[in-house]
Motif scaffolding. Sequence first.
Motif, PDB file in Angstrom:
ATOM      1  N   THR A  21      -9.613   0.028   9.256  1.00  0.00           N
ATOM      2  CA  THR A  21      -8.885  -1.231   9.058  1.00  0.00           C
ATOM      3  C   THR A  21      -9.714  -2.366   9.635  1.00  0.00           C
ATOM      4  N   ASN A  22      -9.443  -3.574   9.128  1.00  0.00           N
ATOM      5  CA  ASN A  22      -8.608  -3.991   8.036  1.00  0.00           C
ATOM      6  C   ASN A  22      -9.361  -3.887   6.714  1.00  0.00           C
ATOM      7  N   ASN A  23      -8.607  -3.721   5.621  1.00  0.00           N
ATOM      8  CA  ASN A  23      -9.197  -3.794   4.298  1.00  0.00           C
ATOM      9  C   ASN A  23      -8.149  -4.346   3.343  1.00  0.00           C
ATOM     10  N   ASP A  24      -8.348  -4.200   2.057  1.00  0.00           N
ATOM     11  CA  ASP A  24      -7.433  -4.840   1.108  1.00  0.00           C
ATOM     12  C   ASP A  24      -6.157  -4.061   0.856  1.00  0.00           C
ATOM     13  N   CYS A  25      -5.954  -2.957   1.593  1.00  0.00           N
ATOM     14  CA  CYS A  25      -4.658  -2.262   1.499  1.00  0.00           C
ATOM     15  C   CYS A  25      -4.167  -1.732   2.834  1.00  0.00           C
ATOM     16  N   GLU A  26      -5.028  -1.616   3.836  1.00  0.00           N
ATOM     17  CA  GLU A  26      -4.669  -1.037   5.125  1.00  0.00           C
ATOM     18  C   GLU A  26      -5.003  -2.016   6.245  1.00  0.00           C
ATOM     19  N   ILE A  27      -4.049  -2.203   7.166  1.00  0.00           N
ATOM     20  CA  ILE A  27      -4.281  -3.102   8.296  1.00  0.00           C
ATOM     21  C   ILE A  27      -3.845  -2.430   9.594  1.00  0.00           C
ATOM     22  N   PHE A  28      -4.429  -2.872  10.693  1.00  0.00           N
ATOM     23  CA  PHE A  28      -3.880  -2.576  12.007  1.00  0.00           C
ATOM     24  C   PHE A  28      -2.685  -3.499  12.162  1.00  0.00           C
ATOM     25  N   GLU A  43      -7.844  -3.493  20.610  1.00  0.00           N
ATOM     26  CA  GLU A  43      -7.542  -2.830  19.345  1.00  0.00           C
ATOM     27  C   GLU A  43      -7.723  -3.782  18.163  1.00  0.00           C
ATOM     28  N   ALA A  44      -7.105  -4.939  18.248  1.00  0.00           N
ATOM     29  CA  ALA A  44      -7.133  -5.869  17.115  1.00  0.00           C
ATOM     30  C   ALA A  44      -8.540  -6.332  16.782  1.00  0.00           C
ATOM     31  N   SER A  45      -9.387  -6.518  17.781  1.00  0.00           N
ATOM     32  CA  SER A  45     -10.743  -7.038  17.515  1.00  0.00           C
ATOM     33  C   SER A  45     -11.516  -6.119  16.578  1.00  0.00           C
ATOM     34  N   MET A  46     -11.283  -4.804  16.662  1.00  0.00           N
ATOM     35  CA  MET A  46     -11.971  -3.882  15.749  1.00  0.00           C
ATOM     36  C   MET A  46     -11.478  -4.049  14.324  1.00  0.00           C
ATOM     37  N   ALA A  47     -10.193  -4.383  14.162  1.00  0.00           N
ATOM     38  CA  ALA A  47      -9.623  -4.547  12.826  1.00  0.00           C
ATOM     39  C   ALA A  47     -10.069  -5.839  12.163  1.00  0.00           C
ATOM     40  N   VAL A  48     -10.308  -6.887  12.966  1.00  0.00           N
ATOM     41  CA  VAL A  48     -10.610  -8.206  12.402  1.00  0.00           C
ATOM     42  C   VAL A  48     -12.119  -8.485  12.367  1.00  0.00           C
ATOM     43  N   ALA A  90       8.875   8.180  19.738  1.00  0.00           N
ATOM     44  CA  ALA A  90       9.227   7.008  18.935  1.00  0.00           C
ATOM     45  C   ALA A  90       7.962   6.220  18.621  1.00  0.00           C
ATOM     46  N   LYS A  91       7.294   6.609  17.560  1.00  0.00           N
ATOM     47  CA  LYS A  91       6.045   5.960  17.174  1.00  0.00           C
ATOM     48  C   LYS A  91       5.938   5.926  15.655  1.00  0.00           C
ATOM     49  N   GLY A  92       4.754   5.586  15.187  1.00  0.00           N
ATOM     50  CA  GLY A  92       4.482   5.419  13.765  1.00  0.00           C
ATOM     51  C   GLY A  92       4.230   3.958  13.472  1.00  0.00           C
ATOM     52  N   GLY A  93       3.538   3.701  12.385  1.00  0.00           N
ATOM     53  CA  GLY A  93       3.325   2.325  11.965  1.00  0.00           C
ATOM     54  C   GLY A  93       2.307   1.560  12.760  1.00  0.00           C
ATOM     55  N   VAL A  94       1.404   2.260  13.488  1.00  0.00           N
ATOM     56  CA  VAL A  94       0.329   1.544  14.186  1.00  0.00           C
ATOM     57  C   VAL A  94      -0.586   0.894  13.145  1.00  0.00           C
ATOM     58  N   CYS A  95      -0.951   1.650  12.147  1.00  0.00           N
ATOM     59  CA  CYS A  95      -1.626   1.099  10.975  1.00  0.00           C
ATOM     60  C   CYS A  95      -0.630   1.115   9.822  1.00  0.00           C
ATOM     61  N   GLY A  96      -0.682   0.105   8.982  1.00  0.00           N
ATOM     62  CA  GLY A  96       0.282   0.015   7.900  1.00  0.00           C
ATOM     63  C   GLY A  96      -0.291  -0.693   6.688  1.00  0.00           C
ATOM     64  N   PRO A  97       0.522  -0.852   5.658  1.00  0.00           N
ATOM     65  CA  PRO A  97       0.069  -1.536   4.444  1.00  0.00           C
ATOM     66  C   PRO A  97      -0.059  -3.043   4.675  1.00  0.00           C
ATOM     67  N   ILE A  98      -1.056  -3.639   4.079  1.00  0.00           N
ATOM     68  CA  ILE A  98      -1.111  -5.095   4.021  1.00  0.00           C
ATOM     69  C   ILE A  98       0.149  -5.559   3.282  1.00  0.00           C
ATOM     70  N   PRO A  99       0.772  -6.682   3.685  1.00  0.00           N
ATOM     71  CA  PRO A  99       2.055  -7.070   3.080  1.00  0.00           C
ATOM     72  C   PRO A  99       2.047  -7.219   1.564  1.00  0.00           C
ATOM     73  N   THR A 100       0.887  -7.405   0.975  1.00  0.00           N
ATOM     74  CA  THR A 100       0.803  -7.549  -0.482  1.00  0.00           C
ATOM     75  C   THR A 100       0.783  -6.221  -1.224  1.00  0.00           C
ATOM     76  N   ASN A 152      11.451  -7.413  12.158  1.00  0.00           N
ATOM     77  CA  ASN A 152      11.311  -8.866  12.264  1.00  0.00           C
ATOM     78  C   ASN A 152       9.866  -9.280  12.487  1.00  0.00           C
ATOM     79  N   LEU A 153       8.948  -8.317  12.363  1.00  0.00           N
ATOM     80  CA  LEU A 153       7.541  -8.650  12.532  1.00  0.00           C
ATOM     81  C   LEU A 153       7.040  -9.410  11.322  1.00  0.00           C
ATOM     82  N   SER A 154       6.329 -10.474  11.561  1.00  0.00           N
ATOM     83  CA  SER A 154       5.837 -11.311  10.464  1.00  0.00           C
ATOM     84  C   SER A 154       4.457 -10.844  10.032  1.00  0.00           C
ATOM     85  N   GLY A 155       4.409  -9.808   9.266  1.00  0.00           N
ATOM     86  CA  GLY A 155       3.131  -9.336   8.754  1.00  0.00           C
ATOM     87  C   GLY A 155       2.855  -7.893   9.068  1.00  0.00           C
ATOM     88  N   GLY A 156       3.397  -7.369  10.143  1.00  0.00           N
ATOM     89  CA  GLY A 156       3.119  -5.995  10.515  1.00  0.00           C
ATOM     90  C   GLY A 156       4.334  -5.109  10.448  1.00  0.00           C
TER      91      GLY A 156
END
Length: 644
Positions: free
Chosen positions: A71-78, A92-97, A335-345, A390-394
Amino acid sequence: MKINKSLYLTGLTLCTISLASCSLDVDQPSAMEGSVIYSSAELANNAVMSIHQSFGETNSYRGRYIPYFGTNNDCEIFNNYGGVADPSTDKEASMAVYNTQVDNTYMNTSNNAWAKMYEGIERANMGIKDIEDTYNNDISTASRDLQHLYGELLTLRGMIYYDLVKAWGDVPYRFEPVTSETLYLGRTSRVIILQKVIEDLKVAKKWIYEVGKNYASSTERVSKAFVHGLMARTALLLAGKSYYTGEGVRYNIEDEAERTALYQLAYNECVEAINEHPKKLNELEFKTNFTNLCKDITTAGLESIYEIPFSAGRGRVLYTWGGRHNTASRFTALAKGGVCGPIPTLWYDYSKDDIRRNITVVPFQWSEDPNGAKDPKYPDYSLIVRTLSNLSGGGWSFGKLRWEWMNWETNRVTSSNDDGVNWQVMRLADIYMMAAEAANELGDLANAKAYLQPVLDRAYTLNGTTLATDKLNAATSKDRMFELIVEERKLEFAGEALRKVDLMRWGILSAKMAEAKDKLENLANRTTSTYTDFMGNAYDYTQYLKKVYYVVGMEHTIDQIGENDYTIYGMEAGDDDATAKGSGADNRTSAFIFSLADTNAQNVAKVQKYIDNFYLNDPDSKMFWPIWKVFVDSSNGMLNNNGY
């Protein structure tokens, strides 16, 4: 059945050697000589197990490589890259961006993935050499099981090198056990590394059991089908493009004839794998592959070709790439999951008639019942219900792996950190699609369509759609078929961490990231992108609501766990507010649906932050990770990051 990863080479004493150029921990022979160990298949099998153990170490594939590469790419994001204070410096985020630093605090440790991958390589090297020495380089005189184990060691070493190259580019060449003379090594060209991997796989293919036979009866072990597939995958990577300092993105192999030979090799290997496999793709259901992963069904001969095995209570596969659960429940204590997920599009990239959409992309999460109710069947646990984030994007999750699809009735996950789900390295659909891609590169449009068709036929089955036929008919040239393959590999493999490498080797990583950012901006504004899909349809987000509506629980009970067992109003093109409000749904959110029209200024700021920080540097020039500082500093001056 899970393989025990605690096994070491029987009769070997663990002896740690600090190798400054790779910081390896390696097993060295002590009480037993290699000739004794490798005269027994039972003992030699433990050499393979020792490599599996390297996969499962805390900061190896388990906790660093699988969660963070891709991640990140055109379908998968952190998912949280826009939720941290500063994505440019967050560990973590710096590797994705695309702003990875050489001293990243998650990665810059001596026991990290780089070290553990070379540890696995060293263990393979020792096993390979000892088998060759035991049989005087004539493997034909070994027992049939030992022949397979020899091929399996070659294959696992090749897989690790493939993963090293896709993450770091040029890496040290270690295909022999370490000696004092080879303690410090610099980088070797990725071309030489991958060429060596291909030659090794050609040897391995002679000895590996076919699918379903002996060791190859489990997807946790290497089969001939995986050797075929890995050779094809390696050939396509080598024939493709990557970034070179001072040159930019170019072909790895500049000679066109050599690239053609690699495409022919990839095609031949895929065709062999398909012809040898007990099942054809049209006999296998898309969803079943993933429920089998969740239920730990490792029988070879189905869609799964090879999986990195994690024992129960080990591995962060579903933890990272699965559906989000916010609280412990009947399904899981973790209680986990969704660390990486789909890009909102991504949801909107699929046709509603594509069965893959609702399996791959999950808009909801599981949370504790707002009234504090207890689970009616399992009163020791809280009742959980579907809600929207309620996350805006993730707020999206991938749904191919789900806690509720596991064997929770008999084997509920109780670990506080790990889930025990295997990492699927390759499945049969990938071999079909690689065959289609290689055929297309060879100018064989007919066979390209023939091998792509089973994938499309399986995907486009809802509401009598003719999309599979329509798309294939529209692929009237090599270039158009390539465009179709680019689109369909995204839709088929989203959430499986293949996409970034595909974009890298095609030389279109930066271009696709720019397109994805444009689509994010247009989705947020509910406007129309200038980009179109393969069929020429504009990504028109004006036809989607700025809010979605739902009832807590989404009108389905906790016992209904299918991919279509939820109801959200406003997710489909043409839905209108009046109908949604009239449904009685009393919860609504514009944060989740990724809209800059939100009346909440904080939500608007979060959406904008996700857009602005999608990538911070040119993805092409930062497609590789740097070698971490701890390894550069201990390399006796042999390693550097070439201006990274």
